[in-house]
Design a protein around this motif. Structure first.
Motif, mmCIF file in Angstrom:
data_model
loop_
_atom_site.group_PDB
_atom_site.id
_atom_site.type_symbol
_atom_site.label_atom_id
_atom_site.label_comp_id
_atom_site.label_asym_id
_atom_site.label_seq_id
_atom_site.Cartn_x
_atom_site.Cartn_y
_atom_site.Cartn_z
ATOM 1 N N LYS A 58 0.835 -1.196 0.000
ATOM 2 C CA LYS A 58 0.000 0.000 0.000
ATOM 3 C C LYS A 58 0.873 1.251 0.000
ATOM 4 C CE LYS A 58 -3.902 2.139 2.424
ATOM 5 N NZ LYS A 58 -4.858 2.007 3.560
ATOM 6 N N GLY A 59 0.570 2.175 -0.895
ATOM 7 C CA GLY A 59 1.316 3.423 -0.988
ATOM 8 C C GLY A 59 2.435 3.394 -2.008
ATOM 9 N N GLU A 60 2.743 2.222 -2.563
ATOM 10 C CA GLU A 60 3.811 2.135 -3.559
ATOM 11 C C GLU A 60 3.252 2.276 -4.975
ATOM 12 O OE1 GLU A 60 7.281 -0.574 -1.515
ATOM 13 O OE2 GLU A 60 5.716 -1.630 -2.634
ATOM 14 N N LYS A 61 4.099 2.696 -5.875
ATOM 15 C CA LYS A 61 3.748 2.796 -7.293
ATOM 16 C C LYS A 61 5.002 2.527 -8.113
ATOM 17 C CE LYS A 61 4.517 7.797 -7.531
ATOM 18 N NZ LYS A 61 3.934 9.120 -7.876
ATOM 19 N N ILE A 62 4.816 2.262 -9.373
ATOM 20 C CA ILE A 62 5.937 2.057 -10.280
ATOM 21 C C ILE A 62 6.172 3.335 -11.071
ATOM 22 C CG2 ILE A 62 6.721 0.791 -12.321
ATOM 23 C CD1 ILE A 62 5.442 -1.686 -11.163
ATOM 24 N N ASN A 63 7.363 3.871 -10.966
ATOM 25 C CA ASN A 63 7.711 5.125 -11.636
ATOM 26 C C ASN A 63 7.936 4.909 -13.133
ATOM 27 O OD1 ASN A 63 7.654 6.521 -9.191
ATOM 28 N ND2 ASN A 63 9.837 6.208 -8.808
ATOM 29 N N PRO A 64 7.875 5.990 -13.914
ATOM 30 C CA PRO A 64 8.160 5.854 -15.351
ATOM 31 C C PRO A 64 9.557 5.278 -15.587
ATOM 32 C CG PRO A 64 7.141 7.979 -14.891
ATOM 33 C CD PRO A 64 7.457 7.353 -13.561
ATOM 34 N N HIS A 65 9.620 4.268 -16.423
ATOM 35 C CA HIS A 65 10.884 3.609 -16.744
ATOM 36 C C HIS A 65 10.695 2.857 -18.059
ATOM 37 C CE1 HIS A 65 8.560 0.331 -15.048
ATOM 38 N NE2 HIS A 65 9.411 -0.525 -15.596
ATOM 39 N N LEU A 66 11.777 2.397 -18.628
ATOM 40 C CA LEU A 66 11.703 1.534 -19.807
ATOM 41 C C LEU A 66 12.716 0.411 -19.645
ATOM 42 C CD1 LEU A 66 14.381 2.497 -21.552
ATOM 43 C CD2 LEU A 66 12.850 4.287 -22.332
ATOM 44 N N HIS A 67 12.576 -0.624 -20.445
ATOM 45 C CA HIS A 67 13.381 -1.821 -20.248
ATOM 46 C C HIS A 67 14.647 -1.864 -21.092
ATOM 47 C CE1 HIS A 67 9.824 -4.395 -18.527
ATOM 48 N NE2 HIS A 67 9.991 -3.247 -17.904
ATOM 49 N N SER A 68 14.618 -1.263 -22.284
ATOM 50 C CA SER A 68 15.799 -1.384 -23.151
ATOM 51 C C SER A 68 15.755 -0.366 -24.285
ATOM 52 C CB SER A 68 15.871 -2.790 -23.755
ATOM 53 O OG SER A 68 16.954 -2.913 -24.654
ATOM 54 N N VAL A 69 16.934 0.095 -24.670
ATOM 55 C CA VAL A 69 17.077 0.901 -25.895
ATOM 56 C C VAL A 69 18.295 0.422 -26.688
ATOM 57 C CG1 VAL A 69 15.920 2.984 -25.056
ATOM 58 C CG2 VAL A 69 18.365 2.681 -24.614
ATOM 59 N N THR A 70 18.737 -0.802 -26.421
ATOM 60 C CA THR A 70 19.925 -1.332 -27.069
ATOM 61 C C THR A 70 19.582 -1.884 -28.457
ATOM 62 O OG1 THR A 70 19.689 -3.629 -26.324
ATOM 63 C CG2 THR A 70 20.694 -2.057 -24.773
ATOM 64 N N PRO A 71 20.582 -2.200 -29.265
ATOM 65 C CA PRO A 71 20.315 -2.822 -30.568
ATOM 66 C C PRO A 71 19.616 -4.174 -30.460
ATOM 67 C CG PRO A 71 22.534 -1.925 -30.510
ATOM 68 C CD PRO A 71 22.005 -1.833 -29.118
ATOM 69 N N ASP A 72 19.680 -4.822 -29.285
ATOM 70 C CA ASP A 72 19.012 -6.108 -29.077
ATOM 71 C C ASP A 72 17.608 -5.956 -28.492
ATOM 72 O OD1 ASP A 72 21.137 -7.884 -29.909
ATOM 73 O OD2 ASP A 72 22.209 -7.230 -28.111
ATOM 74 N N CYS A 73 17.135 -4.729 -28.346
ATOM 75 C CA CYS A 73 15.803 -4.475 -27.784
ATOM 76 C C CYS A 73 14.739 -5.238 -28.586
ATOM 77 C CB CYS A 73 15.534 -2.971 -27.829
ATOM 78 S SG CYS A 73 13.918 -2.478 -27.219
ATOM 79 N N TYR A 74 13.820 -5.919 -27.877
ATOM 80 C CA TYR A 74 12.781 -6.715 -28.540
ATOM 81 C C TYR A 74 11.420 -6.392 -27.908
ATOM 82 C CZ TYR A 74 10.720 -10.827 -30.859
ATOM 83 O OH TYR A 74 9.950 -11.660 -31.632
ATOM 84 N N LEU A 75 10.867 -7.288 -27.112
ATOM 85 C CA LEU A 75 9.540 -7.069 -26.534
ATOM 86 C C LEU A 75 9.562 -7.235 -25.022
ATOM 87 C CD1 LEU A 75 7.394 -9.118 -29.084
ATOM 88 C CD2 LEU A 75 7.522 -6.620 -28.917
ATOM 89 N N GLY A 76 8.698 -6.485 -24.350
ATOM 90 C CA GLY A 76 8.478 -6.631 -22.922
ATOM 91 C C GLY A 76 7.032 -6.999 -22.677
ATOM 92 N N GLY A 77 6.741 -7.398 -21.435
ATOM 93 C CA GLY A 77 5.363 -7.778 -21.151
ATOM 94 C C GLY A 77 4.992 -7.661 -19.686
ATOM 95 N N HIS A 78 3.686 -7.603 -19.452
ATOM 96 C CA HIS A 78 3.116 -7.581 -18.106
ATOM 97 C C HIS A 78 1.960 -8.568 -18.030
ATOM 98 C CE1 HIS A 78 4.471 -3.129 -18.066
ATOM 99 N NE2 HIS A 78 5.336 -3.832 -17.369
ATOM 100 N N ILE A 79 1.775 -9.163 -16.856
ATOM 101 C CA ILE A 79 0.598 -9.974 -16.580
ATOM 102 C C ILE A 79 0.073 -9.589 -15.201
ATOM 103 C CG2 ILE A 79 -0.335 -12.300 -16.297
ATOM 104 C CD1 ILE A 79 2.005 -13.301 -18.028
ATOM 105 N N CYS A 80 -1.190 -9.193 -15.136
ATOM 106 C CA CYS A 80 -1.809 -8.804 -13.866
ATOM 107 C C CYS A 80 -2.213 -10.051 -13.085
ATOM 108 C CB CYS A 80 -3.037 -7.935 -14.118
ATOM 109 S SG CYS A 80 -2.696 -6.354 -14.914
ATOM 110 N N ILE A 81 -1.680 -10.201 -11.878
ATOM 111 C CA ILE A 81 -1.961 -11.369 -11.040
ATOM 112 C C ILE A 81 -2.956 -11.019 -9.937
ATOM 113 C CG2 ILE A 81 -0.946 -13.196 -9.613
ATOM 114 C CD1 ILE A 81 0.040 -13.169 -12.526
ATOM 115 N N LYS A 82 -2.674 -9.935 -9.233
ATOM 116 C CA LYS A 82 -3.571 -9.465 -8.166
ATOM 117 C C LYS A 82 -3.533 -7.944 -8.172
ATOM 118 C CE LYS A 82 -4.688 -10.194 -3.289
ATOM 119 N NZ LYS A 82 -4.264 -10.845 -2.018
#
Length: 218
Positions: A125-149
């Protein structure tokens, strides 16, 4: 499958910016998410015994703001999909099938090899995820999320080109079972978690290249 597209208007001169980014959403229906949530929460203390992720000689939580005492700050030290559990096996199959579906939309051939690094974000409670990204390298591909709870929150995806003056943002309502794929250079963040019970989302990176031993070939 729902497709979201950040796409620029046709450029009128050589120097004008152009972009074409994609996000895809769908729902997983063959997993018991209550059981999976309990399983993941039972893993929390064991994850916290692992060493922190280190980037540029500092502890890294992937710029999420969840801090060094989180499961997120060990995101490359374990892989959720290596754990033995019926729902985890189903999760793996759903990710693989959704990836195939996403590539089929673009009429793209499947890569010869595909690897995944997968971790769990556990929010108090009270936490959040700040703006960020996973990759900008030449090997950058796909990211994903799955909502569990989740509880009355959203995840926001930002057009990588239009981030500052009047940012173009897609709001994705967090719903149990929702799976999202996105180009891995798309910044994203979440609302503050306001529920007394912990919130859980699985996050992952897909790559056509194996980076270390925790990357699983799928």
């Amino acid at each position: 499958m729902k497709i979201i597209n950040f796409k620029s208007l046709p450029k009128n001169n050589f120097f004008a910016p152009e972009w074409n980014y994609f996000i895809a959403e769908d729902f997983i229906k063959n997993i018991n998410f209550n059981d999976l949530s309990k399983f993941l929460l039972n893993k929390k203390n064991k994850i916290l015994l692992l060493p922190n992720t280190i980037k540029k000689n500092q502890i890294s939580d992937g710029y999420t703001g969840l801090g060094e005492n989180s499961t997120t700050s060990r995101y490359d030290k374990y892989n959720v999909l290596l754990w033995k559990n019926e729902n985890i096996n189903k999760l793996k199959k759903n990710i693989l099938n959704f990836h195939k579906k996403f590539l089929k939309f673009f009429k793209l051939e499947l890569p010869k090899e595909l690897y995944i690094q997968c971790w769990v974000n556990i929010m108090k409670k009270g936490e959040k995820i700040n703006p960020h990204l996973h990759s900008v390298t030449p090997d950058c591909y796909l990211g994903g999320h799955i909502c569990i709870k989740v509880s009355n929150t959203s995840t926001y995806y930002i057009n990588p080109i239009n981030q500052i003056n009047e940012p173009e943002i897609y709001e994705s309502k967090n719903e149990v079972g929702k799976i999202t794929l996105f180009q891995n250079n798309i910044p994203h963040y979440s609302d503050e978690h306001l529920c007394d019970e912990k919130g859980l989302k699985i996050a992952f990176d897909l790559s056509i290249k194996k980076f270390d031993k925790n990357w699983l070939k799928i």
